[in-house]
Scaffold this motif. Structure first.
Motif, PDB file in Angstrom:
ATOM      1  N   ILE A  86       0.758  -1.027  -0.048  1.00  0.00           N
ATOM      2  CA  ILE A  86      -0.086  -0.323   0.373  1.00  0.00           C
ATOM      3  C   ILE A  86       0.844   0.922   0.180  1.00  0.00           C
ATOM      4  CG2 ILE A  86      -1.477   1.168   1.174  1.00  0.00           C
ATOM      5  CD1 ILE A  86      -2.281  -2.008   2.520  1.00  0.00           C
ATOM      6  N   ASN A  87       0.910   2.411  -1.114  1.00  0.00           N
ATOM      7  CA  ASN A  87       1.750   3.062  -1.024  1.00  0.00           C
ATOM      8  C   ASN A  87       1.221   4.768  -0.605  1.00  0.00           C
ATOM      9  OD1 ASN A  87       3.175   4.872  -2.364  1.00  0.00           O
ATOM     10  ND2 ASN A  87       3.058   4.781  -3.808  1.00  0.00           N
ATOM     11  N   ALA A  88       1.671   5.043   0.441  1.00  0.00           N
ATOM     12  CA  ALA A  88       1.012   6.047   0.872  1.00  0.00           C
ATOM     13  C   ALA A  88       2.297   7.502   1.355  1.00  0.00           C
ATOM     14  CB  ALA A  88       0.554   5.962   2.608  1.00  0.00           C
ATOM     15  N   THR A  89       3.509   6.853   0.202  1.00  0.00           N
ATOM     16  CA  THR A  89       4.902   8.007  -0.225  1.00  0.00           C
ATOM     17  C   THR A  89       3.420   9.373  -0.258  1.00  0.00           C
ATOM     18  OG1 THR A  89       4.575   7.640  -2.069  1.00  0.00           O
ATOM     19  CG2 THR A  89       5.792   6.690  -0.586  1.00  0.00           C
ATOM     20  N   ALA A  90       2.532   9.862  -0.862  1.00  0.00           N
ATOM     21  CA  ALA A  90       2.375  10.967  -0.936  1.00  0.00           C
ATOM     22  C   ALA A  90       1.984  11.715   0.250  1.00  0.00           C
ATOM     23  CB  ALA A  90       0.754  11.222  -2.172  1.00  0.00           C
ATOM     24  N   TYR A  91       2.388  11.114   1.658  1.00  0.00           N
ATOM     25  CA  TYR A  91       1.250  11.681   2.188  1.00  0.00           C
ATOM     26  C   TYR A  91       1.947  11.395   4.087  1.00  0.00           C
ATOM     27  CZ  TYR A  91      -3.032  11.046   0.666  1.00  0.00           C
ATOM     28  OH  TYR A  91      -4.235  10.728  -1.037  1.00  0.00           O
ATOM     29  N   SER A  92       3.588  12.041   3.563  1.00  0.00           N
ATOM     30  CA  SER A  92       4.241  12.162   4.275  1.00  0.00           C
ATOM     31  C   SER A  92       4.225  13.772   5.150  1.00  0.00           C
ATOM     32  CB  SER A  92       5.983  12.389   3.854  1.00  0.00           C
ATOM     33  OG  SER A  92       6.617  12.632   4.749  1.00  0.00           O
ATOM     34  N   GLY A  93       4.246  13.385   6.269  1.00  0.00           N
ATOM     35  CA  GLY A  93       3.598  14.532   6.997  1.00  0.00           C
ATOM     36  C   GLY A  93       2.525  14.136   8.200  1.00  0.00           C
ATOM     37  N   GLY A  94       2.034  13.254   6.953  1.00  0.00           N
ATOM     38  CA  GLY A  94       0.205  13.126   7.849  1.00  0.00           C
ATOM     39  C   GLY A  94       0.601  12.075   8.371  1.00  0.00           C
ATOM     40  N   SER A  95      -1.153  11.401   8.403  1.00  0.00           N
ATOM     41  CA  SER A  95      -1.651  10.595   9.319  1.00  0.00           C
ATOM     42  C   SER A  95      -2.618   8.961   7.940  1.00  0.00           C
ATOM     43  CB  SER A  95      -2.284  10.722   9.708  1.00  0.00           C
ATOM     44  OG  SER A  95      -1.846  11.831  11.021  1.00  0.00           O
ATOM     45  N   VAL A  96      -2.073   7.984   8.764  1.00  0.00           N
ATOM     46  CA  VAL A  96      -2.806   6.862   7.809  1.00  0.00           C
ATOM     47  C   VAL A  96      -3.787   5.669   8.953  1.00  0.00           C
ATOM     48  CG1 VAL A  96      -2.009   4.459   6.401  1.00  0.00           C
ATOM     49  CG2 VAL A  96      -0.746   6.873   6.084  1.00  0.00           C
TER      50      VAL A  96
END
Length: 225
Positions: A86-96
């Protein structure tokens, strides 16, 4: 006009608009394909009793769903169902966040049979436990859980996986575990400060009760106060 209530509504609107466009479902699985392979699920320790079908469907879920069945009876087992990357690299500094529905259809408590929800980045050698469930202290009963938007710590800005792992000494003591409606949401942090100076509250008449229209950056939201 109830100014205190207006303030609460106004703050809620600012937060909503602050987050609008930043939250995104980056992974979803409802098993409608009736297949593990369609969306890239794997079984590093062997598939064992994992199936897609209509058994042990969690409350609020819809079959088909994934489930781990007691049959054939197995001992000292640990069989994990692992998501694709699962790619969450566009949400650095955010939350998952992770949401899912789970059911335990229990048979007895002769042995402690368990079910772990775990996660890790693709570069990590170790899995981290998010939640663990068990049949401890239960007789023949059905339990359902529906965790919603549970934070996956440290997964923002990462490529990662989640896994659902059934394990224990003797599968005979459960009927089955059912999993459905798995969703991963990523959310960027708000950037800057919402511009409250452009917000205007105006009466909205005719109205059966006190009513205002909030106008913020060209968007209008009407509501009763």
């Amino acid at each position: 006009m109830n100014q205190k209530l207006f303030s609460k509504v106004f703050i809620a609107v600012l937060l909503l608009l602050c987050h609008k466009g930043f939250g995104q479902v980056i992974f979803s699985e409802d098993w409608s394909s009736s297949s593990f392979t369609t969306n890239g699920w794997t079984f590093p320790s062997g598939q064992a009793n994992w199936t897609v079908g209509a058994a042990y469907t969690p409350t609020g879920g819809t079959s088909p769903n994934a489930y781990f069945n007691w049959f054939p009876n197995i001992f000292n087992y640990s069989n994990e169902l692992v998501s694709p990357v699962i790619n969450a690299t566009a949400y650095s500094g955010g939350s998952v966040f992770l949401s899912y529905k789970l059911q335990l259809n229990n048979f007895g408590a002769g042995t402690v049979e368990q079910f772990a929800i775990e996660y890790k980045t693709i570069s990590s050698p170790s899995w981290f436990l998010l939640t663990n469930y068990s049949n401890a202290g239960l007789g023949g009963t059905v339990l359902n859980w529906n965790p919603t938007n549970v934070v996956l710590p440290g997964m923002a800005g990462q490529q990662f996986q989640i896994r659902f792992r059934a394990y224990g000494p003797n599968s005979w003591w459960i009927n089955g575990w059912g999993v459905d409606d798995i969703n991963v949401l990523a959310l960027n942090p708000c950037s800057g400060t919402p511009n409250a100076g452009t917000a205007v509250a105006t009466p909205n008449n005719p109205c059966p009760a006190d009513c205002v229209t909030l106008s913020l950056n060209g968007a209008s939201i009407a509501g009763g106060l």
